[in-house]
Write a protein that holds these residues in place. Structure first.
Motif, PDB file in Angstrom:
ATOM      1  N   LYS A 169       7.054  -1.962  -4.980  1.00 29.50           N
ATOM      2  CA  LYS A 169       5.771  -2.050  -5.585  1.00 29.50           C
ATOM      3  C   LYS A 169       4.860  -2.356  -4.660  1.00 29.50           C
ATOM      4  O   LYS A 169       4.507  -3.467  -4.185  1.00 29.50           O
ATOM      5  CB  LYS A 169       5.854  -3.468  -6.915  1.00 29.50           C
ATOM      6  N   ARG A 170       4.039  -1.206  -4.427  1.00 31.70           N
ATOM      7  CA  ARG A 170       3.085  -1.182  -3.157  1.00 31.70           C
ATOM      8  C   ARG A 170       1.666  -2.210  -3.379  1.00 31.70           C
ATOM      9  O   ARG A 170       1.386  -2.651  -2.596  1.00 31.70           O
ATOM     10  CB  ARG A 170       2.749   0.212  -2.751  1.00 31.70           C
ATOM     11  N   GLU A 171       1.485  -2.431  -4.657  1.00 30.52           N
ATOM     12  CA  GLU A 171       0.226  -3.007  -5.132  1.00 30.52           C
ATOM     13  C   GLU A 171       0.350  -4.508  -4.583  1.00 30.52           C
ATOM     14  O   GLU A 171      -0.426  -5.206  -4.499  1.00 30.52           O
ATOM     15  CB  GLU A 171      -0.071  -3.039  -6.563  1.00 30.52           C
ATOM     16  N   LYS A 172       1.747  -5.056  -4.329  1.00 39.03           N
ATOM     17  CA  LYS A 172       1.826  -6.524  -3.967  1.00 39.03           C
ATOM     18  C   LYS A 172       2.035  -6.635  -2.407  1.00 39.03           C
ATOM     19  O   LYS A 172       2.315  -7.642  -2.216  1.00 39.03           O
ATOM     20  CB  LYS A 172       3.058  -6.936  -4.673  1.00 39.03           C
ATOM     21  N   LEU A 173       1.849  -5.462  -1.836  1.00 40.25           N
ATOM     22  CA  LEU A 173       2.039  -5.552  -0.357  1.00 40.25           C
ATOM     23  C   LEU A 173       0.580  -5.621   0.417  1.00 40.25           C
ATOM     24  O   LEU A 173      -0.257  -5.329   0.110  1.00 40.25           O
ATOM     25  CB  LEU A 173       2.590  -4.225   0.322  1.00 40.25           C
ATOM     26  N   VAL A 174       0.573  -6.203   1.750  1.00 38.81           N
ATOM     27  CA  VAL A 174      -0.519  -6.368   2.667  1.00 38.81           C
ATOM     28  C   VAL A 174      -0.814  -4.808   2.822  1.00 38.81           C
ATOM     29  O   VAL A 174      -0.046  -3.837   2.902  1.00 38.81           O
ATOM     30  CB  VAL A 174      -0.312  -7.156   3.825  1.00 38.81           C
ATOM     31  N   PRO A 175      -1.837  -4.423   3.220  1.00 43.18           N
ATOM     32  CA  PRO A 175      -2.692  -3.325   3.004  1.00 43.18           C
ATOM     33  C   PRO A 175      -1.744  -2.325   4.271  1.00 43.18           C
ATOM     34  O   PRO A 175      -1.427  -1.044   4.048  1.00 43.18           O
ATOM     35  CB  PRO A 175      -3.857  -3.481   3.307  1.00 43.18           C
ATOM     36  N   GLN A 176      -1.672  -2.983   5.572  1.00 39.74           N
ATOM     37  CA  GLN A 176      -0.864  -2.381   6.542  1.00 39.74           C
ATOM     38  C   GLN A 176       0.238  -1.759   6.137  1.00 39.74           C
ATOM     39  O   GLN A 176       0.988  -0.528   6.256  1.00 39.74           O
ATOM     40  CB  GLN A 176      -0.830  -3.025   7.776  1.00 39.74           C
ATOM     41  N   LEU A 177       1.148  -2.723   5.382  1.00 36.09           N
ATOM     42  CA  LEU A 177       2.450  -2.332   5.045  1.00 36.09           C
ATOM     43  C   LEU A 177       2.415  -1.345   3.878  1.00 36.09           C
ATOM     44  O   LEU A 177       3.464  -0.584   3.955  1.00 36.09           O
ATOM     45  CB  LEU A 177       3.134  -3.609   4.542  1.00 36.09           C
ATOM     46  N   ALA A 178       1.567  -1.595   3.051  1.00 34.65           N
ATOM     47  CA  ALA A 178       1.575  -0.673   1.948  1.00 34.65           C
ATOM     48  C   ALA A 178       1.195   0.972   2.584  1.00 34.65           C
ATOM     49  O   ALA A 178       1.818   1.636   1.898  1.00 34.65           O
ATOM     50  CB  ALA A 178       0.286  -1.045   0.921  1.00 34.65           C
ATOM     51  N   ASP A 179       0.483   0.948   3.457  1.00 37.75           N
ATOM     52  CA  ASP A 179       0.325   2.196   3.846  1.00 37.75           C
ATOM     53  C   ASP A 179       1.267   2.919   4.494  1.00 37.75           C
ATOM     54  O   ASP A 179       1.695   4.012   4.537  1.00 37.75           O
ATOM     55  CB  ASP A 179      -1.093   2.071   4.861  1.00 37.75           C
TER      56      ASP A 179
ATOM     57  N   ALA B 205       3.654   4.045   2.006  1.00 39.32           N
ATOM     58  CA  ALA B 205       3.381   5.262   1.405  1.00 39.32           C
ATOM     59  C   ALA B 205       3.629   6.450   2.258  1.00 39.32           C
ATOM     60  O   ALA B 205       4.119   7.575   2.007  1.00 39.32           O
ATOM     61  CB  ALA B 205       1.843   5.121   1.037  1.00 39.32           C
ATOM     62  N   GLU B 206       3.388   6.235   3.571  1.00 34.12           N
ATOM     63  CA  GLU B 206       3.495   7.495   4.582  1.00 34.12           C
ATOM     64  C   GLU B 206       5.066   7.836   4.852  1.00 34.12           C
ATOM     65  O   GLU B 206       5.372   8.940   4.762  1.00 34.12           O
ATOM     66  CB  GLU B 206       2.899   6.724   5.935  1.00 34.12           C
ATOM     67  N   PHE B 207       5.668   6.665   4.679  1.00 33.03           N
ATOM     68  CA  PHE B 207       7.351   7.169   4.735  1.00 33.03           C
ATOM     69  C   PHE B 207       7.869   7.696   3.655  1.00 33.03           C
ATOM     70  O   PHE B 207       8.588   8.784   3.587  1.00 33.03           O
ATOM     71  CB  PHE B 207       8.077   5.733   5.200  1.00 33.03           C
ATOM     72  N   THR B 208       7.348   7.243   2.389  1.00 33.21           N
ATOM     73  CA  THR B 208       7.844   7.873   1.121  1.00 33.21           C
ATOM     74  C   THR B 208       7.343   9.276   1.060  1.00 33.21           C
ATOM     75  O   THR B 208       8.172  10.030   0.516  1.00 33.21           O
ATOM     76  CB  THR B 208       7.241   6.848  -0.009  1.00 33.21           C
ATOM     77  N   GLU B 209       6.215   9.447   1.418  1.00 32.84           N
ATOM     78  CA  GLU B 209       5.760  11.037   1.499  1.00 32.84           C
ATOM     79  C   GLU B 209       6.516  11.845   2.487  1.00 32.84           C
ATOM     80  O   GLU B 209       6.751  12.901   2.085  1.00 32.84           O
ATOM     81  CB  GLU B 209       4.268  10.950   1.808  1.00 32.84           C
ATOM     82  N   LEU B 210       6.985  11.208   3.691  1.00 35.85           N
ATOM     83  CA  LEU B 210       7.599  11.960   4.559  1.00 35.85           C
ATOM     84  C   LEU B 210       8.978  12.293   4.175  1.00 35.85           C
ATOM     85  O   LEU B 210       9.703  13.315   4.449  1.00 35.85           O
ATOM     86  CB  LEU B 210       7.921  11.201   5.816  1.00 35.85           C
TER      87      LEU B 210
ATOM     88  N   ALA C 213      10.070  -5.308   0.952  1.00 30.82           N
ATOM     89  CA  ALA C 213       9.735  -3.776   1.271  1.00 30.82           C
ATOM     90  C   ALA C 213      10.051  -3.523   2.775  1.00 30.82           C
ATOM     91  O   ALA C 213      10.359  -2.457   3.145  1.00 30.82           O
ATOM     92  CB  ALA C 213       8.175  -3.791   1.190  1.00 30.82           C
ATOM     93  N   PHE C 214       9.707  -4.409   3.686  1.00 28.46           N
ATOM     94  CA  PHE C 214      10.194  -4.261   5.132  1.00 28.46           C
ATOM     95  C   PHE C 214      11.655  -3.864   5.170  1.00 28.46           C
ATOM     96  O   PHE C 214      12.096  -2.956   5.854  1.00 28.46           O
ATOM     97  CB  PHE C 214       9.597  -5.641   5.854  1.00 28.46           C
TER      98      PHE C 214
END
Length: 575
Positions: free
Chosen positions: A156-166, A169-174, A89-90
């Protein structure tokens, strides 16, 4: 064995240290890029052409971040349980950001000054050459942007640590508004040259619609005009009013049985009713057919706008002097064109003359190039985002581009997989009372992979804000005078909500009651909830519709509706 095991442990530790150190360095580069992007946004809003140097600097940070997260050791570590999905994801996020900056943003920014200059008309001509030169770069940028959006949605955000998942999500929304903007630039360079006469003369029919009497795709036609373009040179060659068109003895085109069953033949008999139909391409075909029958010229395209859009354009041109001696400005355009003209003039011919004068003078101001380009682009962008601009072309290649945008005025958007609700309103008062109609849409639901019900509730409130004495204080031309069985001052509307495919209507209530809550029907292969409210001055009514989502992987829905003078809506709602 011991040596082998020790060596393996050493390799793992070294690899872990390698990946960890590169991750830390990449994180630093991304933080620098984030800081630079914030400053860049502010400069871009003021002058897009001024950020060329800044975007190059930003690209250096994103390139280093992408490089730090793409070496073979990093990629190999992505197979490690738990850590692997986070590393992947990173990497995808860093690579995506680099693509947005260097493969999308940088090429477009290089052309933005030329593109803006081309839109600043000189002696009534749009310079087509910069738009043609930009086609390849904008098409490639759009392709790259689509890949980025797909890659980010694939994480797959559900497999990520919360900080990275957030962060993901923020970048995807932008990315959403950026993607829309890049697509708009690509569409503009694909469409405008041909529609503005590259390679030969083109005629476009302009419909100036009035939301004071709503129709499905916007409002009733108030004035019409023929625009001719040849090699970028634009001229307003003819104007007409609805009084110039007869009530045709036979429909000018045969509607499909389901459309005739719902709307009758009215849209094909009266030019005032061509916008009653649920999809704008049908309106476009009817409008050019009627124009050809009356004037012997068949336009190749149709553009429709409303007074609210004209008010946005007037922010770019500044106030315009009318033949009546008054000034038409962004502040008074909506009130003047949607209401005051009907208070002032009782004769429809005088009303049409006023509309024709206003539209011609706005066109003259734009065609002269006497406007601020950035404000003009913002005006069109805002109007399109609010569904206040519609476009149809008889040229198939052009229409295929239009079909992927909100300008198409269709129930589905070719490029979007997000399910779309469309609320369409048609006036039942036979007058101009919809100036006082306000609406509010609220969508709530529990959607997504962890939802338990997969249900969504639509609440739609309509209000009549007319004064209590509207029935006697307003002219009969505005209230309808009771000619269609509607008490003067009241607003009668036919409201139809087209649901997306795979959304099953469970219940339909008005103000908490199932009685007189309308009906459900099928139209154009869509489930439609129909409701016919009549609102007295000061009255509000709310319809509530509950749907079950029968299709998988629905995380968002889109809302569109007939634009009125004032809509309280959210076009995209995510749960």
């Amino acid at each position: 064995m011991l040596f082998g095991a020790t060596a393996l442990v050493a390799v793992v530790l070294i690899a872990g240290a390698w990946v960890g150190s590169r991750a830390w360095l990449a994180y630093g580069e991304l933080q620098e890029a984030r800081s630079g992007a914030t400053k860049l946004q502010e400069k871009f809003a003021e002058n897009p052409a001024s950020i060329i140097g800044d975007i190059e600097d930003l690209g250096e940070h994103t390139a280093r971040a992408a490089d730090l997260t793409s070496d073979p050791i990093w990629r190999a570590a992505e197979i490690i349980p738990w850590a692997g999905p986070n590393l992947e994801a990173f990497r995808v996020t860093a690579d995506s950001l680099d693509t947005v900056v260097r493969a999308v943003g940088a090429p477009l920014v290089e052309h933005v000054d030329a593109m803006q200059s081309s839109l600043a008309l000189t002696d009534g001509r749009v310079a087509l050459e910069p738009l043609v030169e930009m086609r390849s770069a904008s098409a490639n940028a759009n392709t790259q942007m689509k890949k980025v959006v797909a890659d980010m949605h694939g994480i797959k955000r559900e497999k990520l640590v919360p900080q990275l998942a957030d962060a993901v999500a923020e970048f995807t929304e932008l990315l959403q508004p950026v993607s829309v903007g890049v697509s708009a630039v690509s569409d503009t360079t694909a469409l405008l040259p041909g529609m503005l006469g590259l390679g030969g003369s083109r005629d476009t029919l302009l419909l100036f619609l009035n939301n004071a009497e709503v129709r499905s795709t916007m409002g009733i036609p108030g004035a019409l005009a023929l625009l001719n373009a040849n090699d970028g040179r634009i001229a307003l060659t003819q104007q007409a009013s609805t009084l110039d068109f007869p009530v045709y003895p036979e429909p000018v085109a045969r509607l499909s049985p389901d459309l005739r069953g719902t709307y009758g033949d009215k849209p094909a008999l009266w030019v005032q009713n061509v916008t009653m139909l649920p999809e704008f391409p049908l309106t476009g075909e009817l409008a050019v057919t009627m124009w050809e029958r009356n004037f012997g010229v068949r336009p190749q395209a149709v553009v429709a706008v409303d007074p609210v859009t004209l008010s946005y354009i007037l922010e770019a041109t500044g106030p315009i002097s009318l033949e009546s001696g008054e000034s038409l400005s962004s502040d008074n355009a909506v009130d003047l064109l949607m209401h005051e003209v009907y208070v002032r003039y009782e004769d429809p011919a005088d009303q049409d003359a006023f509309f024709a004068d206003a539209s011609a003078r706005v066109f003259t101001a734009v065609s002269s190039g006497d406007f601020e380009v950035q404000k003009f682009v913002k005006a069109l962008t805002r109007g399109a985002a609010e569904d206040r601009i519609k476009l149809w072309s008889s040229v198939s290649d052009e229409q295929s581009v239009i079909d992927g945008t909100s300008l198409a005025g269709t129930l589905t958007t070719a490029r979007s997989t997000t399910p779309k609700f469309t609320m369409q309103l048609n006036d039942g008062t036979g007058a101009k009372m919809d100036y006082f109609l306000t609406t509010k849409a609220t969508l709530t639901g529990d959607l997504g992979p962890n939802s338990e019900s997969d249900e969504i509730v639509v609440r739609y409130t309509m209000s009549n804000t007319a004064p209590a004495d509207a029935g006697i204080s307003l002219p009969g031309y505005i209230t309808g005078g009771g000619n269609y069985g509607v008490e003067p001052g009241s607003i009668a509307t036919v409201a139809r909500l087209f649901a997306p495919g795979g959304f099953n209507l469970l219940s339909q209530q008005v103000d908490g009651s199932s009685e007189n809550a309308g009906e459900s029907l099928q139209l154009l292969d869509r489930s439609v909830a129909q409701w016919n409210p009549t609102l007295a001055p000061g009255e509000s009514r709310t319809i509530e519709l509950r749907y079950r989502v029968e299709i998988p992987n629905v995380h968002a829905v889109e809302w569109r509706q007939t634009p009125t003078f004032s809509n309280d809506i959210s076009n995209a709602i995510t749960y």
